[in-house]
Motif scaffolding. Structure first.
Motif, short mmCIF file in Angstrom:
data_model
loop_
_atom_site.label_atom_id
_atom_site.label_comp_id
_atom_site.label_asym_id
_atom_site.label_seq_id
_atom_site.Cartn_x
_atom_site.Cartn_y
_atom_site.Cartn_z
N PRO A 85 36.21 -115.12 -49.39
CA PRO A 85 35.89 -113.81 -48.18
C PRO A 85 37.85 -113.02 -48.55
O PRO A 85 38.27 -113.55 -48.75
N VAL A 86 37.30 -111.74 -48.12
CA VAL A 86 38.58 -110.95 -48.64
C VAL A 86 38.53 -110.35 -46.84
O VAL A 86 37.74 -109.10 -47.04
N LEU A 87 39.30 -110.06 -45.94
CA LEU A 87 39.65 -109.64 -45.27
C LEU A 87 40.73 -108.16 -44.92
O LEU A 87 41.99 -108.82 -45.67
N LEU A 88 41.17 -107.55 -44.62
CA LEU A 88 41.94 -105.84 -45.18
C LEU A 88 42.12 -105.08 -43.77
O LEU A 88 41.30 -105.23 -43.17
N GLN A 89 43.53 -105.01 -43.79
CA GLN A 89 43.93 -103.91 -42.80
C GLN A 89 43.85 -102.50 -43.35
O GLN A 89 44.34 -102.63 -44.94
N ALA A 90 43.41 -101.49 -43.25
CA ALA A 90 43.92 -100.48 -43.63
C ALA A 90 43.71 -99.48 -42.93
O ALA A 90 42.72 -99.71 -42.04
#
Length: 151
Positions: A85-90
């Motif tokens: 799982p990868v959680l990004l903010q952009a």
């Protein structure tokens, strides 16, 4: 490779949007990845408004955001597989998904497309999918939700 078999990939990025299409695309990729013994990376991008600093911890404080990735992990476990799982903010979801796909050297990117209509009844594809189709360096599967029956 014959045309009778689905394409084989070694690393797939699955872009999750928190909507109903997430479960469908995770299952689809898990079925294919299981047979190919491929890696699956689920990416969920939280869009950060321009009025906030990019490092504001919006995603980490949200149970809803974490649920998106937890649900994907539990679906993949049914196939006796692991998912990263990868959680990004952009600022821009589409660019973040493409960048992560490039960074992970993925050879498949899968995105869900809700069936939506704009005012006037025209089908709306949005701006994320066209950007991904134009800029992703690998095969892209776009999985559109079925048309909901009107009551």
């Amino acid at each position: 490779m014959s045309d009778a078999h689905p394409p084989v990939f070694r690393r797939a990025v699955v872009a999750l949007n928190g909507g109903p299409s997430d479960a469908r695309i995770v299952r689809l990729v898990a079925q294919q990845a299981h047979d190919a013994k491929a890696e699956v990376i689920a990416v969920h991008v939280v869009e950060i408004d321009w009025t906030l600093p990019l490092d504001a911890d919006i995603a980490g404080r949200s149970e809803e955001v974490q649920r998106v990735l937890d649900t994907a992990e539990s679906i993949v476990e049914d196939y006796k597989m692991k998912l990263e799982p990868v959680l990004l903010q952009a600022r821009d979801v589409a660019a973040a998904i493409v960048d992560e796909t490039i960074e992970r050297d993925a050879d498949l990117l899968v995105v869900g497309l809700p069936y939506r209509k704009r005012f006037g009844g025209e089908f709306a594809i949005g701006r994320t999918i066209p950007y991904i189709l134009q800029n992703a360096p690998c095969v892209v599967w776009v999985v559109r939700d079925p048309i909901e029956e009107s009551s």
